[in-house]
Design a protein around this motif. Structure first.
Motif, PDB file in Angstrom:
ATOM      1  N   MET A   1      28.648  51.367  35.435  1.00  0.00           N
ATOM      2  CA  MET A   1      29.167  50.825  35.959  1.00  0.00           C
ATOM      3  C   MET A   1      31.029  50.404  35.672  1.00  0.00           C
ATOM      4  N   ARG A   2      31.788  51.157  35.785  1.00  0.00           N
ATOM      5  CA  ARG A   2      33.243  51.030  35.232  1.00  0.00           C
ATOM      6  C   ARG A   2      33.586  50.571  36.752  1.00  0.00           C
ATOM      7  N   LEU A   3      34.456  49.276  36.404  1.00  0.00           N
ATOM      8  CA  LEU A   3      34.743  48.385  37.480  1.00  0.00           C
ATOM      9  C   LEU A   3      36.000  47.894  37.341  1.00  0.00           C
ATOM     10  N   ASN A   4      37.113  48.966  37.610  1.00  0.00           N
ATOM     11  CA  ASN A   4      38.226  48.309  37.835  1.00  0.00           C
ATOM     12  C   ASN A   4      39.021  47.384  39.292  1.00  0.00           C
ATOM     13  N   ALA A   5      40.054  46.560  39.084  1.00  0.00           N
ATOM     14  CA  ALA A   5      40.543  46.156  40.255  1.00  0.00           C
ATOM     15  C   ALA A   5      42.431  46.685  40.770  1.00  0.00           C
ATOM     16  N   TYR A   6      42.658  45.848  41.954  1.00  0.00           N
ATOM     17  CA  TYR A   6      43.896  45.790  41.618  1.00  0.00           C
ATOM     18  C   TYR A   6      44.535  44.563  42.914  1.00  0.00           C
ATOM     19  N   ILE A   7      45.501  43.929  42.342  1.00  0.00           N
ATOM     20  CA  ILE A   7      46.653  43.313  43.133  1.00  0.00           C
ATOM     21  C   ILE A   7      48.074  43.083  43.104  1.00  0.00           C
ATOM     22  N   MET A   8      48.085  42.754  44.844  1.00  0.00           N
ATOM     23  CA  MET A   8      49.884  42.515  44.854  1.00  0.00           C
ATOM     24  C   MET A   8      50.530  41.860  44.755  1.00  0.00           C
ATOM     25  N   LEU A   9      51.360  41.287  44.036  1.00  0.00           N
ATOM     26  CA  LEU A   9      51.664  39.432  44.013  1.00  0.00           C
ATOM     27  C   LEU A   9      53.082  39.547  45.407  1.00  0.00           C
ATOM     28  N   GLY A  10      53.270  38.596  45.030  1.00  0.00           N
ATOM     29  CA  GLY A  10      53.519  37.838  46.396  1.00  0.00           C
ATOM     30  C   GLY A  10      53.288  36.563  46.845  1.00  0.00           C
ATOM     31  N   ASP A  11      52.290  35.981  46.628  1.00  0.00           N
ATOM     32  CA  ASP A  11      51.691  34.624  46.978  1.00  0.00           C
ATOM     33  C   ASP A  11      50.905  33.894  45.856  1.00  0.00           C
ATOM     34  N   PRO A  12      51.599  33.066  45.714  1.00  0.00           N
ATOM     35  CA  PRO A  12      51.669  32.004  44.507  1.00  0.00           C
ATOM     36  C   PRO A  12      49.462  30.839  44.400  1.00  0.00           C
ATOM     37  N   ALA A  13      49.930  30.920  45.829  1.00  0.00           N
ATOM     38  CA  ALA A  13      48.611  29.148  46.245  1.00  0.00           C
ATOM     39  C   ALA A  13      47.287  29.538  45.901  1.00  0.00           C
ATOM     40  N   PHE A  14      47.031  31.201  45.899  1.00  0.00           N
ATOM     41  CA  PHE A  14      45.504  30.443  45.382  1.00  0.00           C
ATOM     42  C   PHE A  14      45.453  31.660  43.872  1.00  0.00           C
ATOM     43  N   LEU A  15      46.291  32.505  43.632  1.00  0.00           N
ATOM     44  CA  LEU A  15      46.441  33.351  43.176  1.00  0.00           C
ATOM     45  C   LEU A  15      45.611  32.801  41.614  1.00  0.00           C
ATOM     46  N   GLY A  16      45.466  32.434  41.320  1.00  0.00           N
ATOM     47  CA  GLY A  16      45.128  31.708  39.607  1.00  0.00           C
ATOM     48  C   GLY A  16      43.537  31.439  40.228  1.00  0.00           C
ATOM     49  N   PRO A  17      42.708  30.673  40.839  1.00  0.00           N
ATOM     50  CA  PRO A  17      41.491  31.059  41.313  1.00  0.00           C
ATOM     51  C   PRO A  17      40.857  31.838  41.918  1.00  0.00           C
ATOM     52  N   SER A  18      41.566  32.863  42.461  1.00  0.00           N
ATOM     53  CA  SER A  18      41.342  34.409  43.017  1.00  0.00           C
ATOM     54  C   SER A  18      40.888  35.241  41.594  1.00  0.00           C
ATOM     55  N   VAL A  19      42.513  35.573  40.607  1.00  0.00           N
ATOM     56  CA  VAL A  19      41.697  36.535  39.921  1.00  0.00           C
ATOM     57  C   VAL A  19      40.558  35.619  38.871  1.00  0.00           C
ATOM     58  N   ARG A  20      41.004  34.848  38.347  1.00  0.00           N
ATOM     59  CA  ARG A  20      39.806  34.088  37.443  1.00  0.00           C
ATOM     60  C   ARG A  20      38.285  34.352  38.286  1.00  0.00           C
ATOM     61  N   SER A  21      38.612  34.133  39.014  1.00  0.00           N
ATOM     62  CA  SER A  21      36.750  34.548  39.861  1.00  0.00           C
ATOM     63  C   SER A  21      36.310  35.366  39.048  1.00  0.00           C
ATOM     64  N   TYR A  22      36.895  36.819  39.361  1.00  0.00           N
ATOM     65  CA  TYR A  22      36.399  38.282  39.252  1.00  0.00           C
ATOM     66  C   TYR A  22      36.937  38.545  37.724  1.00  0.00           C
ATOM     67  N   TYR A  23      37.617  37.812  37.264  1.00  0.00           N
ATOM     68  CA  TYR A  23      38.181  38.309  36.095  1.00  0.00           C
ATOM     69  C   TYR A  23      37.177  38.492  34.468  1.00  0.00           C
ATOM     70  N   ALA A  24      35.964  38.503  34.458  1.00  0.00           N
ATOM     71  CA  ALA A  24      34.931  38.691  33.210  1.00  0.00           C
ATOM     72  C   ALA A  24      34.304  39.697  34.056  1.00  0.00           C
ATOM     73  N   MET A  25      34.701  40.539  35.241  1.00  0.00           N
ATOM     74  CA  MET A  25      34.160  41.496  35.809  1.00  0.00           C
ATOM     75  C   MET A  25      34.512  42.697  36.014  1.00  0.00           C
ATOM     76  N   VAL A  26      36.082  42.436  35.611  1.00  0.00           N
ATOM     77  CA  VAL A  26      36.573  43.931  35.404  1.00  0.00           C
ATOM     78  C   VAL A  26      36.989  44.585  34.671  1.00  0.00           C
ATOM     79  N   ASP A  27      37.184  45.838  33.919  1.00  0.00           N
ATOM     80  CA  ASP A  27      38.222  46.209  32.982  1.00  0.00           C
ATOM     81  C   ASP A  27      39.163  46.311  32.400  1.00  0.00           C
ATOM     82  N   ARG A  28      40.459  46.558  33.897  1.00  0.00           N
ATOM     83  CA  ARG A  28      41.344  46.404  33.448  1.00  0.00           C
ATOM     84  C   ARG A  28      42.046  45.956  35.592  1.00  0.00           C
ATOM     85  N   ILE A  29      42.834  44.957  35.392  1.00  0.00           N
ATOM     86  CA  ILE A  29      43.874  44.866  36.868  1.00  0.00           C
ATOM     87  C   ILE A  29      44.941  45.232  36.733  1.00  0.00           C
TER      88      ILE A  29
END
Length: 281
Positions: A1-29
């Motif tokens: 199962m090939r898994l990508n993600a998208y995010i929309m930038l604008g709010d930095p408050a929890f951006l780092g913890p959010s992306v790091r929590s699934y970074y290893a799961m996906v091939d491309r963001i």
């Protein structure tokens, strides 16, 4: 199962913890952002700060930066929200089977459970995964929050839209779609106060595996900025929600004690969950 993600930038408050929590799961963001640093309502966004955070955490070169013009004047903020998501989803769907669509204030505490449920959704006829989120309202102290709950202080989950969809899914409004869904919850029956009681639950996950949504966990100044740029800005301005949040932040214990007598959209409990330092604007 090939898994990508998208995010929309604008709010930095929890951006780092959010992306790091699934970074290893996906091939491309796909990193979608307004090239003029303008929100859906036309207000300024801290895009440069968000880009700094993304460049720092992207240790494997998974990020695919896609600037565009999304703060379109003359359009309803939610229409602009849906417009940007639809473009980002189509870009992220290229070469993928499924696409994650988590907002940047949502953290996946148990990626193993999330992937297991997604595999079950993939094996079904579903096109979208409704995965439970615990809605954190305000920080009381480090690691302690007011969290949305039932009238009896039990976990109540929210579903702002599917957190993963098959590539090719069409969005109707923000993350929402009419395509068939596979639904997980923290109990065998629906725990979302906004959903009909008879909503079908296909799979049960532990409460600690639900996505943590740090929606209103901000300083007063950051909340004011978020109200200004959100797709829900008009609703928040006219509903008095900011005043309610401010009162609850100042009086968390009395807010929780009033829960058995409060309407379902103002029921909270005090919870201990993972905390992250705000990254600031």
């Amino acid at each position: 199962m090939r898994l990508n993600a998208y995010i929309m930038l604008g709010d930095p408050a929890f951006l780092g913890p959010s992306v790091r929590s699934y970074y290893a799961m996906v091939d491309r963001i796909v990193v979608s952002y307004d090239e003029n640093a303008t929100s859906w309502t036309g207000t300024p966004l801290p895009i440069e700060r968000c880009l700094e955070i993304m460049r720092e955490l992207d240790t494997e070169g998974k990020c695919d930066y896609r600037p565009g013009h999304f703060g379109r004047s003359g359009f309803d903020p939610l229409a602009n929200d849906t417009h940007q998501r639809s473009i980002a989803l189509a870009q992220a769907g290229d070469g993928a089977d499924w696409v994650l669509q988590l907002d940047t204030d949502e953290v996946v505490p148990r990626p193993d459970v999330f992937l297991s449920v997604l595999a079950n959704a993939d094996a079904s006829a579903a096109w979208a995964l409704d995965y439970p989120a615990r809605w954190l309202y305000t920080r009381v102290s480090p690691g302690r929050f007011l969290e949305a709950s039932t009238r009896s202080w039990r976990t109540a989950c929210s579903y702002p839209g599917p957190l993963a969809v098959r590539a090719g899914t069409l969005l109707e409004l923000a993350r929402q779609t009419e395509f068939p869904k596979y639904r997980a919850d923290v109990r065998p029956w629906n725990t979302d106060p906004a959903a009909p009681p008879h909503t079908v639950v296909h799979e049960v996950v532990p409460a600690e595996a639900a996505v943590l949504h740090y929606s209103w966990v901000r300083s007063s100044a950051d909340i004011a900025r978020k109200v200004g740029w959100s797709g829900h800005s008009e609703e928040w301005r006219t509903s008095g929600k900011y005043g309610q949040w401010l009162h609850s932040t100042r009086h968390p214990w009395s807010t929780a004690l009033k829960t058995p007598f409060a309407p379902k959209w103002r029921q909270y409990r005090l919870s201990r969950v993972a905390d992250f330092p705000d990254q600031g604007v």
